[in-house]
Design a protein around this motif. Structure first.
Motif, short mmCIF file in Angstrom:
data_model
loop_
_atom_site.label_atom_id
_atom_site.label_comp_id
_atom_site.label_asym_id
_atom_site.label_seq_id
_atom_site.Cartn_x
_atom_site.Cartn_y
_atom_site.Cartn_z
N SER A 146 0.82 -1.22 0.00
CA SER A 146 0.00 0.00 0.00
C SER A 146 0.86 1.27 0.00
O SER A 146 0.43 2.31 -0.50
N PHE A 147 2.09 1.19 0.53
CA PHE A 147 2.92 2.39 0.60
C PHE A 147 3.34 2.86 -0.80
O PHE A 147 3.74 4.02 -0.96
N GLY A 148 3.25 1.98 -1.78
CA GLY A 148 3.54 2.39 -3.15
C GLY A 148 2.30 2.53 -4.01
O GLY A 148 2.40 2.78 -5.22
N ILE A 203 10.94 -1.49 -15.96
CA ILE A 203 11.91 -2.23 -15.15
C ILE A 203 11.27 -3.49 -14.56
O ILE A 203 11.90 -4.54 -14.45
N LEU A 204 9.99 -3.39 -14.20
CA LEU A 204 9.29 -4.50 -13.57
C LEU A 204 9.19 -5.72 -14.49
O LEU A 204 9.21 -6.86 -14.02
N SER A 227 8.93 -0.81 -6.10
CA SER A 227 9.04 -1.71 -4.94
C SER A 227 7.70 -1.97 -4.27
O SER A 227 7.39 -3.11 -3.91
N GLY A 228 6.89 -0.92 -4.12
CA GLY A 228 5.62 -1.06 -3.40
C GLY A 228 4.53 -1.67 -4.24
O GLY A 228 4.21 -2.86 -4.14
N GLN A 229 3.94 -0.86 -5.10
CA GLN A 229 2.84 -1.35 -5.92
C GLN A 229 3.28 -2.51 -6.82
O GLN A 229 2.55 -3.48 -6.98
N GLY A 230 4.48 -2.42 -7.38
CA GLY A 230 4.93 -3.43 -8.33
C GLY A 230 5.39 -4.72 -7.68
O GLY A 230 4.70 -5.74 -7.70
N LEU A 231 6.56 -4.71 -7.06
CA LEU A 231 7.20 -5.94 -6.62
C LEU A 231 6.57 -6.57 -5.37
O LEU A 231 6.53 -7.80 -5.25
N MET A 232 6.07 -5.76 -4.45
CA MET A 232 5.44 -6.33 -3.25
C MET A 232 4.19 -7.13 -3.63
O MET A 232 4.01 -8.27 -3.21
N SER A 233 3.31 -6.53 -4.42
CA SER A 233 2.09 -7.23 -4.83
C SER A 233 2.42 -8.38 -5.79
O SER A 233 1.80 -9.44 -5.74
N HIS A 234 3.42 -8.18 -6.66
CA HIS A 234 3.84 -9.23 -7.59
C HIS A 234 4.35 -10.46 -6.83
O HIS A 234 4.01 -11.60 -7.17
N THR A 235 5.16 -10.22 -5.82
CA THR A 235 5.71 -11.33 -5.03
C THR A 235 4.60 -12.09 -4.33
O THR A 235 4.59 -13.33 -4.32
N THR A 281 1.66 -7.29 -14.45
CA THR A 281 1.81 -6.30 -13.38
C THR A 281 2.44 -5.02 -13.92
O THR A 281 2.05 -3.91 -13.56
N ALA A 282 3.42 -5.19 -14.82
CA ALA A 282 4.04 -4.02 -15.45
C ALA A 282 3.02 -3.24 -16.26
O ALA A 282 3.01 -2.01 -16.25
N LEU A 283 2.17 -3.95 -16.97
CA LEU A 283 1.12 -3.29 -17.75
C LEU A 283 0.15 -2.56 -16.82
O LEU A 283 -0.32 -1.46 -17.14
#
Length: 402
Positions: free
Chosen positions: A21-23, A60-61, A110-118, A348-350
């Motif tokens: 949520s922080f991103g 980058i994602l 890091s926030g919206q992208g990778l945290m939710s993706h992980t 997720t990148a899209l």
């Protein structure tokens, strides 16, 4: 419903979506006014910076997110946690437009992208029979954040400098999340699967699509058109919530209070969607995903009462609940889970790209003196076209069997 390891993986996903949520735009949008005042920039300038930084993060994602197919979850999640902590700290040090761009880029990646993706990739791969319910429970983490954080941050901003809030967030990330991953997913491997007596889904019999193959499938693009509606429209709404409030003449707390309705309906929809997916499949439900969002644009276009804010965000919450679960389950159902990390890195990148598009578009339209009602009309038109296209292929969304 879930055995011990199953529960740990779901709790891991829940916590990671909460910290994502922080991103997220709803959270960053809360600092819009503070940042613009500190840097003396306009709505449109902020929107352009936000959009371009988000756009870069989406590129980058695609590459970074793919690596989740190559590393065990503990190692990959450790890198994501470190990046999120650094990003939050840098956000507290924003002092120029260039620094703002860098900070937003890192927070969105890091926030919206990778945290939710992980979180969602791990859940989608690990669970098979109960994937719908597992995903819906995981996304409750973000719903909880959306429920409590807007009012909390607005309250804290009345007596704490916004930079100090971000320092506190950075500290919480670096203290809490390492304990979470070591405790919950230390033993989870790429080939780990949920513990169940039997499963109705035989993934070995389903063709496992690579990302290259997915990019050649026309269905992918039609589904994406619908799935990307929610991110760009909701992002525009969240980032420019102060513009909506001033346009409609609502009080400063109306949107923040409406987020509670948004969160409650998101949670209810998440639960229902999870059970419905496990019963009927996400392929049969996706056609209904954006109908509440379409109605929400009509509410924003036609009504001005403060009460309409609750209805507007409530309807967005329903579509959000549907989209969060369907956005992960659909790809796994159609394309398999062997390369799901690579495929979800792309989707997720899209999604992140669409949020950049929404931020830029809303900012440009606002700076060109379009009213919020006219912006709602543009948004509704896109949703309607996406729904109609998806309706045309709804009977062709089955997986290929070997």
């Amino acid at each position: 419903m879930f055995k011990s390891l199953n529960f740990k993986v779901i709790l891991f996903g829940f916590i990671f979506t909460f910290f994502s949520s922080f991103g997220q735009s709803f959270f960053l949008g809360l600092f819009n006014s503070s940042i613009r005042d500190a840097l003396s920039i306009t709505h449109g300038q902020f929107g352009s910076i936000y959009a371009s930084a988000t756009l870069l993060s989406s590129f980058i994602l695609v590459w970074v997110g793919k690596k989740i197919d190559d590393f065990n979850i503990l190692k990959f999640a450790s890198y994501v946690i470190a990046l999120l902590a650094i990003s939050c700290f840098l956000f507290s040090k924003i002092s120029s437009v260039a620094f703002l761009f860098l900070s937003i880029f890192l927070m969105r990646l890091s926030g919206q992208g990778l945290m939710s993706h992980t979180a969602t990739t791990t859940i989608s791969r690990f669970f098979e029979k109960t994937r719908g319910r597992a995903l819906s429970t995981t996304w409750l983490g973000l719903s909880l954040a959306e429920f409590i954080l807007p009012l909390l941050i607005i309250f804290l901003l009345t007596f704490i400098d916004w930079r100090n809030i971000w320092i506190a967030i950075s500290i919480s990330v670096i203290i809490i999340l390492p304990i979470v991953i070591v405790t919950l997913v230390k033993n989870v491997k790429l080939d780990s699967r949920e513990t169940s007596i039997a499963t109705n889904i035989k993934t070995k019999d389903i063709k496992q699509w690579t990302r290259g193959e997915v990019l050649k499938d026309y269905r992918f693009y039609i589904i994406c058109l619908s799935m990307l509606a929610m991110p760009w429209i909701a992002t525009g709404t969240f980032v420019y919530q102060s513009f909506i409030v001033s346009s409609k003449g609502w009080g400063p707390y109306v949107i923040a209070q409406s987020f509670m309705v948004y969160s409650i309906l998101s949670v209810i929809t998440l639960f229902l969607t999870g059970f419905l997916i496990d019963k009927f499949s996400s392929r049969k439900l996706i056609i209904y995903m954006n109908i509440p969002l379409l109605v929400a644009t009509f509410v924003l276009y036609y009504f001005n009462s403060p009460i309409s804010s609750f209805v507007f965000l409530g309807l967005i919450g329903i579509s959000n609940g549907l989209a969060n679960v369907l956005g992960s389950a659909t790809w796994a159902e159609i394309y398999g889970v062997r390369y799901i990390g690579s495929i979800k890195a792309l989707t997720t990148a899209l999604m992140v790209f669409s949020t950049a598009f929404g931020t830029a578009l809303f900012g440009i339209l606002i700076d060109n003196s379009l009213s919020i009602e006219q912006i709602a009309l543009v948004s509704g038109s896109y949703i309607l076209i996406a729904i109609l296209l998806l309706f045309l292929v709804k009977n062709k969304l089955n997986p290929d069997y070997l």
